[in-house]
Each structure stands twice: as C-alpha cells, then as structure tokens.
Scaffold this active site. Sequence first.
Site, PDB file in Angstrom:
ATOM      1  N   GLY A  61     -11.386  -2.971  -9.493  1.00 28.62           N
ATOM      2  CA  GLY A  61     -10.555  -1.774  -9.414  1.00 28.62           C
ATOM      3  C   GLY A  61      -9.714  -1.621 -10.665  1.00 28.62           C
ATOM      4  O   GLY A  61      -9.255  -2.605 -11.255  1.00 28.62           O
TER       5      GLY A  61
ATOM      6  N   LEU B 196      -3.536   1.482 -10.808  1.00 28.02           N
ATOM      7  CA  LEU B 196      -2.318   0.949 -11.408  1.00 28.02           C
ATOM      8  C   LEU B 196      -2.264  -0.567 -11.285  1.00 28.02           C
ATOM      9  O   LEU B 196      -1.897  -1.265 -12.226  1.00 28.02           O
ATOM     10  CB  LEU B 196      -1.096   1.573 -10.752  1.00 28.02           C
ATOM     11  CG  LEU B 196      -0.884   3.051 -11.080  1.00 28.02           C
ATOM     12  CD1 LEU B 196       0.366   3.567 -10.406  1.00 28.02           C
ATOM     13  CD2 LEU B 196      -0.789   3.255 -12.580  1.00 28.02           C
TER      14      LEU B 196
ATOM     15  N   GLY C  69      -4.948  -2.836 -10.625  1.00 27.18           N
ATOM     16  CA  GLY C  69      -6.060  -3.484 -11.330  1.00 27.18           C
ATOM     17  C   GLY C  69      -6.011  -3.264 -12.828  1.00 27.18           C
ATOM     18  O   GLY C  69      -6.229  -4.189 -13.615  1.00 27.18           O
TER      19      GLY C  69
ATOM     20  N   HIS D 292       0.810  11.485   5.736  1.00 23.85           N
ATOM     21  CA  HIS D 292       1.717  12.215   4.842  1.00 23.85           C
ATOM     22  C   HIS D 292       2.022  13.583   5.427  1.00 23.85           C
ATOM     23  O   HIS D 292       1.122  14.304   5.808  1.00 23.85           O
ATOM     24  CB  HIS D 292       1.065  12.359   3.465  1.00 23.85           C
ATOM     25  CG  HIS D 292       2.036  12.703   2.391  1.00 23.85           C
ATOM     26  ND1 HIS D 292       2.690  13.907   2.363  1.00 23.85           N
ATOM     27  CD2 HIS D 292       2.479  12.011   1.318  1.00 23.85           C
ATOM     28  CE1 HIS D 292       3.490  13.931   1.307  1.00 23.85           C
ATOM     29  NE2 HIS D 292       3.378  12.796   0.661  1.00 23.85           N
TER      30      HIS D 292
ATOM     31  N   SER E 163       2.863  17.566  -3.090  1.00 22.82           N
ATOM     32  CA  SER E 163       3.799  16.474  -3.369  1.00 22.82           C
ATOM     33  C   SER E 163       5.013  16.464  -2.460  1.00 22.82           C
ATOM     34  O   SER E 163       5.576  17.498  -2.113  1.00 22.82           O
ATOM     35  CB  SER E 163       4.285  16.576  -4.807  1.00 22.82           C
ATOM     36  OG  SER E 163       5.339  15.664  -5.005  1.00 22.82           O
TER      37      SER E 163
ATOM     38  N   ARG F  15       8.417   9.645   5.477  1.00 22.69           N
ATOM     39  CA  ARG F  15       7.189  10.363   5.789  1.00 22.69           C
ATOM     40  C   ARG F  15       6.782  10.257   7.253  1.00 22.69           C
ATOM     41  O   ARG F  15       6.351  11.239   7.858  1.00 22.69           O
ATOM     42  CB  ARG F  15       6.063   9.825   4.919  1.00 22.69           C
ATOM     43  CG  ARG F  15       6.265  10.206   3.475  1.00 22.69           C
ATOM     44  CD  ARG F  15       5.274   9.535   2.562  1.00 22.69           C
ATOM     45  NE  ARG F  15       5.487  10.019   1.201  1.00 22.69           N
ATOM     46  CZ  ARG F  15       4.822   9.575   0.149  1.00 22.69           C
ATOM     47  NH1 ARG F  15       3.916   8.625   0.281  1.00 22.69           N
ATOM     48  NH2 ARG F  15       5.060  10.068  -1.037  1.00 22.69           N
TER      49      ARG F  15
ATOM     50  N   HIS G  52      -2.953   9.332   4.309  1.00 24.22           N
ATOM     51  CA  HIS G  52      -2.626   9.331   2.890  1.00 24.22           C
ATOM     52  C   HIS G  52      -2.680   7.928   2.292  1.00 24.22           C
ATOM     53  O   HIS G  52      -3.110   7.734   1.164  1.00 24.22           O
ATOM     54  CB  HIS G  52      -1.216   9.906   2.745  1.00 24.22           C
ATOM     55  CG  HIS G  52      -0.713   9.930   1.347  1.00 24.22           C
ATOM     56  ND1 HIS G  52      -1.379  10.591   0.352  1.00 24.22           N
ATOM     57  CD2 HIS G  52       0.384   9.388   0.775  1.00 24.22           C
ATOM     58  CE1 HIS G  52      -0.702  10.452  -0.778  1.00 24.22           C
ATOM     59  NE2 HIS G  52       0.359   9.712  -0.550  1.00 24.22           N
TER      60      HIS G  52
ATOM     61  N   ARG H   5       5.496   3.306   4.099  1.00 28.88           N
ATOM     62  CA  ARG H   5       5.858   3.233   2.693  1.00 28.88           C
ATOM     63  C   ARG H   5       6.720   4.426   2.318  1.00 28.88           C
ATOM     64  O   ARG H   5       6.450   5.544   2.735  1.00 28.88           O
ATOM     65  CB  ARG H   5       4.592   3.223   1.839  1.00 28.88           C
ATOM     66  CG  ARG H   5       4.860   3.234   0.352  1.00 28.88           C
ATOM     67  CD  ARG H   5       3.585   3.129  -0.447  1.00 28.88           C
ATOM     68  NE  ARG H   5       2.728   4.299  -0.333  1.00 28.88           N
ATOM     69  CZ  ARG H   5       2.973   5.477  -0.901  1.00 28.88           C
ATOM     70  NH1 ARG H   5       4.070   5.649  -1.615  1.00 28.88           N
ATOM     71  NH2 ARG H   5       2.139   6.478  -0.751  1.00 28.88           N
TER      72      ARG H   5
ATOM     73  N   LEU I 127       3.299   3.589  -6.550  1.00 28.87           N
ATOM     74  CA  LEU I 127       3.104   3.390  -7.979  1.00 28.87           C
ATOM     75  C   LEU I 127       3.896   2.166  -8.415  1.00 28.87           C
ATOM     76  O   LEU I 127       3.433   1.333  -9.197  1.00 28.87           O
ATOM     77  CB  LEU I 127       3.575   4.621  -8.753  1.00 28.87           C
ATOM     78  CG  LEU I 127       2.911   5.944  -8.364  1.00 28.87           C
ATOM     79  CD1 LEU I 127       3.413   7.074  -9.251  1.00 28.87           C
ATOM     80  CD2 LEU I 127       1.408   5.847  -8.486  1.00 28.87           C
TER      81      LEU I 127
END
Lengths: 233, 247, 648
Positions: C42, C45, C47, C268, C286, C339, C410, C444, C450
Amino acid sequence: MNCFLYNSSVGKKLVMSISGCALVLFIIFHMSMNLTALFSAEAYNMICELLGANWYALVGTAGLAALVVVHFVYALILSINNYRARGAQRYAVETKEPGVSWASKNMLVLGVIVLVGLLLHLSHFWAKMQLVEILGGHESEVGGQMIAATDGAALIQYTFSKWYNVVLYLIWFVALWFHLSHGVWSMFQTAGFANDTWYPRLKCLANIVSTLIFLGFAAVVVVFFIKAQCGCC
Amino acid sequence: MNFTLKIWRQKDAKSKGAFETYKVTDISADTSFLEMLDILNNNLVHEGKDPVAFDHDCREGICGMCSLHINGLAHGPGQNATTCQIYMRKFKDGDTITIEPWRSAAFPVIKDLVVNRGAYDQILQAGGYVSVRTNSVPDANAIPIPKADADESMDAAACVGCGACAATCKNGSAMLFVAARVSSLAKLPQGRVEGARRAKAMVAKMDELGFGNCTNTGACQAECPKGISIAHIARLNREFLAAKLQD
Amino acid sequence: MAFKLDAKIPAGALADKWSNHKAAIKVVSPANKRKLDIIVIGTGLGGGAAAASLGELGYNVKVFCIQDSPRRAHSIAAQGGINAAKNYQNDNDSVYRLFYDTIKGGDYRAREANVYRLAEVSNLIIDQCVAQGVPFAREYGGLLANRSFGGAQVSRTFYARGQTGQQLLLGAYAALNKEIAAGSVKSYPRHEMLDIVVENGEAKGIIARNLVTGEIERHGAHAVVIASGGYGNVFFLSTNAMGSNGSAAFQCYRKGAGFANPCFTQIHPTCIPVHGTQQSKLTLMSESLRNDGRIWVPKKLEDVKALRAGTLKPSEIKEEDRDYYLERRYPAFGNLVPRDVASRAAKERCDAGFGVNETGLAVFLDFKTAIERLGEDIIKQRYGNLFDMYEEITDVSPYKEPMQIFPAVHYTMGGIWVDYNLMTTIPGLYAIGEANFSDHGANRLGASALMQGLADGYFVLPYTIGDYLSKKIQAPKVDVNSPAFEEAEKAVKEKIQKLMSINGKQSVDDIHKKLGHIMWENVGMARTEQSLKTAIKEIQALRKEFWKDVKVVGDAMSFNVELEKALRLADFLELGELMARDALNREESCGGHFRSEHQTEEGEALRHDDKFAYAAVWEYKGMDEEPELTKEPLDYEFTHRAQRNYKD
C-alpha cells in the site's frame, strides 16, 4: 554537441523564440521601408541604393538567411519529434478544445506557406536587385525591359501590376498573419515572460503586430495593383 | 436514455486493436459515465464476454486514475472535470459515443482503454521532490509564506497526474504536468532551494522518455480537469532557462 | 489456542511513555540496515510515508500498490484536513487536549498510550509536510491557517483547500520518489498481494499477482508492513475508492494475525444520497461543510410530503417550520458533533418519517444562514469546489437550495490487531494506518485519519520496526523457494483456478451488491441481535452461492479486472460475517457501533464499560468455522471514562 539549445526541448524552443523574434523585427523594418514606396518612389529607391550590396547589407542578408534556416530547420526537427511523440495510433475522433486557436495547431503548415511565399518574393525582388549586384551587374531584364538593380520602385510597379502576383502575395500575408498571431505571444511564453495577467495583453499585442504587418504589406500591394489598373499614374 | 457506444478494444499491448459497437439502454440521466460503463460491463459478463477494461478508482475526481477520450475530448464534455465526474445528462438520448484510450507514444495501451502512465512517475522521480529527511525539519511556522504564493503553489499542486495534458496535446507534450510540479515547488521557499536542479532534471527526463515539445497551443490547459494554467509552463521555461544560463 | 496478547505498553507517565520506549528499543546500524529487506503493501499516507522513511534509513524496501501509480492510493480523496496540537490559534489547544478529544471521540475504546503518542507526534507531521512543500492554506501574515472540525472545540485542523489528503499524499509520494530515485525503494505498481508467507511463525514475504500480466510472483523480506487501508467496501456502496479492499489484511488474519474490533465502522454523515439501483459509488461531501452549514429537516410532515412530491422547494419552508435537530439536541457542539452522533441523528429523523427526498433517506445541509452572514463570495472561497462538485452530480446549486445529504460508510476503525510497536500477532508482520485498529477506538474524529496514517508511517514504524529487525541482522536473505512459499503460491493458484472454473450465472458485482445490501440493512448504522444473526446466516448462504454460481470471465494470465474483484469479494464474504459476529458479541453501543437494545432514554449510545472495555481480537479458524475471541482489556489510567456529552 552538449548544449541545451540543441539537446533539450525547452532550449530548442528558445531558439525558435529568439529567431522568430528577430525575424518579426526584420519584417517590421521591411514593412516600414515598403510604406515609403507609397509616398515617394525616389525615397524608396534611395533606401534601395543605401542597402544595395554594401557590406552591411550583405551581412544583414546572410544573418537573415541564417535565421530563416535555423527557424525552419528547428521547426522541422521539433515537428518530427512531436509527430513521433504522438504515437502511431491516432484518435478516431478529434474535437477542437475550447479556447485553442487554429493557428497554434497549424504553425508548421503556416510556416511552410510563409517560406514558399518568401522564395517567390526573393525571385521577384532579391534576385533582381542584390543578387545582380553581387554578381557584378547593374540591371536585369524584367518583363521585357531592363530595370536597374537599385530601382526597387519599378520592380514593385511591375510585380503588382499582375493580378496573380497580387493574389499570391495576399495569401502569403494572410498566412503570415496567422503565423504571427500565435508566434508573437508564444515567443514570450517560451522565453518564460508570461503569466495569467499578461496573457490577454500579450495576445492583444500579437494581434496588433500581426495585423499592422498585414495591413502595411497589403497596402503596398493593393495600391500598386490599383494604380496599374487605372493606368493614370 | 439509450446510447450507442463505439469503444476501442485491444487485447494487450502487442495486439492490434479495433473499435467495437455496443448498445446500452434505460440509463438514467443521473448515472455517471463510468457507472454507465459498469452497466455495460455487467451485461457483457452475463453474456460471457470480456468486459471493457478501463482505469478508475476514487470516482470523485481526485485520484487521477480515470482516463478516457470521449467523443474527441480528454475526459469527455465538461470543463474542469475528470471522466468519473461526467454524468449522462451531458449527452443526448440516442447519442453515439466514441470512447478511446489516451493516445501518446509515452502512454502505451495495456488493454482496451487502459494505458501505462509510468512515464509520469519517472519524471517525478527525476526531481519532483524536496530533499528533506523525515524528522529533520524546522517548525512549520518558522518560514512565513505569502498567502498569494501558497495559493499559486496550490493551484499547480492540484494536478492529479491523469495524463490528459499529454494525451490531448497534438505534440504529445507533458509540459503542463512537469510545469505543475516545478511551479508548485518553485513558489515555496522550501522548494526554491533545489529549484534549478529540479527544473533541469525533470525536463531532461521528460525529453528522454519521448514526450513532444510544447508549442503553446493551450489545449492542455483547456482539457486539464483541474484547470491548471499554462502560466506554470512559462514559469517552468523561466526556471529551466535561468538554470541553464548559469551553468 | 487463544492469543497471548501483549500490547507492550511502556510503563511510566502518559507523556513519557513514547520517549521512554524510544530510548529503550534497539536500533540497527547503517551497515546492517543495508542487509535487511522490508515489504510495504500500500502507498497511501501510511505506506507511502513508511516506505519513504524506511528507504531513507537505509533498508531495502519493496513497495506494492494495486493502482497504476503510488500517488493514487485512496488517502488522496480525504478532503477536509489534518489535526495537530500546534495551538497556533491560541485557543488553549495542547497535546493533552487532542489526546483527550480523540479518546472521547472514540468513545473510550482506544488505547490511551497509542492515542497519546498520536497526539504527541501530530505536530511533527505538520512540520514535516511543510518542509516537503505541501501548500497548506495560509493567512495573510504568511502563517498557517486552521479550521475547526467535528468533535473538537478548538481550531486545530490544517488544510489545503478541499484537497488536504491529496496534498499530503503527494508529499509522501514525493518522498517515496526521492527514495526510488536513490535506489533504496523499488516500486511495484499494479501488483496485488494475494497472500502473506509465514515461516516458523514469522512473516517472510508475500505472494503477489502482477495485475497486467497475471503472473504470480514471490517476494521475500525480513519484515512485511500492511498499509492497505480499510474494508468499507464490504458494503458495496461506500465512499471508498472502487479498488479499496480488505484482502491484504484478511490474508494476514487467515494466516494467524488477530483481527480487532471488525464491527467498528464509521458512517459519515455528509454524503450525497443514493440515487438509484445502478449506482457504484457514493460521494462524500467534506465534513468541513458542517462549519458553516446547518442540518435540518422540516418540522411538519405535510412539508415533507410536499417536498417529495416536488410541489415545495426547501428554500420556501419558513424558518419556524425547520427542525435544526443537531442544534436542538446538542447545544454545545451543534452541527459539529462527532460523525457517529450526526449520522445516527439523521437516521433517527428519517426513521421518524422526515427524510426529504423520494426515498426518504436524506436531510438538508443548508448554507442560507452562512451566506446571509458572510456573503456568497466568502462561502464560494471556502467551499466553491465542493459546491460545484455537488451541482455536477445532482444538478442542484447549493447556493440556491440546501444540499441533500445522508450517511454512508466511510472508514473502518477496526483492523489488524497491533501492539504498541505496530506489530501484529505474527512476528515480523506490521500493520499501520487504517489497516490496523489501534488509535480511533469505536469512532474516528474528522481530520484524524490523515494524522494517524502519517504518524505511523513517518514517526512510529521507522523506529519500532528496528527493535524487531535488530534481531535479524544475522538472518540471510529470505529464500523464496522454501516450502512455505511453494505452498502459499500453490494455494493462490488453486484459488484463482477455482474461481475461473465455476462459470456460474452471477457476476461478481451482482453478488457484491447482495452482500452490501445484507450488510447495510443488518450491520449498518443500527444493529440488533436479530439483525446480526440474520446477517450471519444470509452471508453464509451468499458465500456458498458465490463459490457455486459466480461467473468470472477472461483469462487468469492477463489483465483481468473481474478476477481481481472476485478475489476481493471472496474475502469480503468472510469479513462481512466476522463484522457481524463481532457486532453480535459486543452487547453495548459505543461510537460507530450502535446496538438498538443499548441506548439511553434520549437515544444516545449506551456503553457497558464493566463488560466491554476491551478490544475484541478474533482468530481465524477456517472459512466456515467460528473464529475464536481473545480480549485485550483497555485500562483507562489517565482519563475518566464518562458518557460522551456533546450537549454542554
């Protein structure tokens, strides 16, 4: 040869940009010179005499010839390269992208027309003027009469009395207009002097320059053709 | 809505390809272009035929994977949109739609509509980075960056590397792609340090890989799904020439 | 044989754990790093950052991705931003506050030590990315700008327009390119890991399929890092990329790695509602939109009817007839609740009959108030690209009428179990980013995915992996001709052969849609004992149907997307059942896992800390066997577990 002007795409484009720029400047000079013929044959011939086959005119001519050769040879090299980069298989359907000028996609064809026109023009004028002097002569036969190598005005009068020359020259100028309408702003872009603020200005400048050049050259051709038809002066 | 699709089919890189015609029926106007192809493919599978291979992934216009030349335009009709962001309401009922892969010598076809864009990776590997080690950096606010510069850098950084620029360019030139990266980093103090080296290395790699030369037609900018301006190409030219003239 | 789980949490005060641990673990000398091989699966971000950092340290790294370039991993689609405890806004943010918000947001089902470390390294991430040339948004003074996000009362989210994930990924990808150019990393795009090779109980390499030629390849290494993301696509419709899958993680599970909390799925709240049966993908809007957008449904059922009939425009509904239900129920956080809370509240209103579109599965996200307050220009600056995207998809302009949104799958908080070193229960096998389970608990927070991917990839794994590899410096290169590799390759080839030979009547997508339907109806936003038992039964039946009736056309030894999808679906069909089993076992509600039997009188999630304060770690026992559960107790030494309160 290990020079970026020869072995990098951007370098080669810079050569096109600079040689093109020099040629545009020459064309503007040539056009201004031509315009004097509209007002006074004597004045025009004075300039012809001044240039003639003097050493500076010869150096200038050689320089211009070199510029044309460089501009054309580089155009060929770049075009062949571009053709290869496009790949063997082409799109079956192509649609014009919005905002893309026709001229920008046909610079080579336009350039070839301009070059052919140039050769014709050289045979009409340069071959009867500077070339004659280089070969040591002073006059040549044009259309059954002898014309002095410095009598540019007479050559203009003769050449543009023929309708077919008028048509050919006008086609040539139209091709030049298209070529320059893209070329003039494009040379700034290639040299790196452009941005979103300046694109409209540069494109406007390109249109003004190419239109002035077109009008300046075409005026001489048309005026002399009309004069010849009237036969009054 | 019903459509006739003329799709380029090619078994693999070595085989010769040809167009094949398919019909799709009862497509809702709210269906995305790629969903329409999903429907076609599901039908083909049911008929025991090989479905049409096409690249796609995020379907949100950001991964840069989708890459179709639709009715003569890269990413089809619509400005500032990738193929996955095209909806069937952009077409008329009964339209014939021609779908081709990217055509460029540097993007050989892998299968049907899938091409190999590895050349773009190679160009970035030549210098599209800032040489900093992990964890050996100053505080993020140590160097203030004018907002206008950061914004311009971001404009260029929006590139998704889809290949539409080179695919649409009549010269097969990758200048917009290369320029986007060079320009994005050139506008930031962090990227300036290696600016000259980067411009030279990336242009050299681009030339080596057989991309064509930019003739400033602006077709790339018109077809770029992220609306990246050719002003960045001007900046690349400037960066490159300035670097070369100092050599 | 149950797992003997040792999370290896270092002793000491919360704030000292990571420093102490780094000081205690072993390192590998530069000369020895050159001898050691690492495989990374992968290039998102996690990997991408890990492969780049490990290559930079001097290890020999091989990095694999299924896309045509490492730059296309799905991290790229993250829009809103990345959290860090910089306190640049001077609003009293701190590492502790970020830690606390994350623990609380995760409904007290994450490990304190891991989360604290995450908050601690968050600041380094921003420094790192800025140095790489990530063009974060800035203020006129030239300093970094921030925005606020759900679940937090401070502005700590750094962003690059609506493309933060893209910019961060391009940063990691650039770092990776630097190492590829230097020769320390070798990239294998269009390659899919189909099995993990375990020899003498240790990870020794992978079996991969070249997606272009169909060839099966063996790759050996001293350690393998799984950074393959989440498994949200088990639901068929999700905001994940079409290619996102859980197969790499699932192979690890099958070979003996524990799989933790598989039922923790994030739904989400702000996605564009489903429009029809032919849809393949859902689009996320977003979370940052909730900064200025207000969520509502009509108060009166007759208005709902008129909306559905198309005789009334949403903008025509009077202010007093609108129910801004998040602001009503959660005055302190309003539209910026986490969320899971926002999603469930939307479901509650729709279940009550107030859904605003034809399917009854949509609520409004309205910018009218914000446009009146700030002007259309400011709103355009902030969300212009999102508004344009919405209009492209739905043909409705959010400047004129409110957006319609509905929750969609999500992110998956669950994943491969890892210890503090990010190592799985198989020595030498690591899992980072969304692929592991460690940092987000049961829910989360926005802009934290990220953060976790980059934290693991840049700042945690490159250190912790050394502790294991320091014991391998004498080990020779892995022999890919060993029986373990032979066997793994044979099994993979047989599986492919089996799939190609079934030649049934249903396409892979047909079956995947059925699975998605079972999952969404029974293991979705609200789960009951009954629905979960139904799901297990139906998935088992569907799995049998798949292995009898799937139709995979084409040739295995060529570019074959149907085969790729079939292999992934085969794993989803087991993973789905595992998710349902885990959800059935967890008889409480927490974060994204909502069991209807367990709710407060006000309809909030009701945890049972006395019984379920643990991570549920599952061990594979066979395709049709019940997996075995091992519990990792979650001790809360430093925070007080409380009912989450977003009201005041």
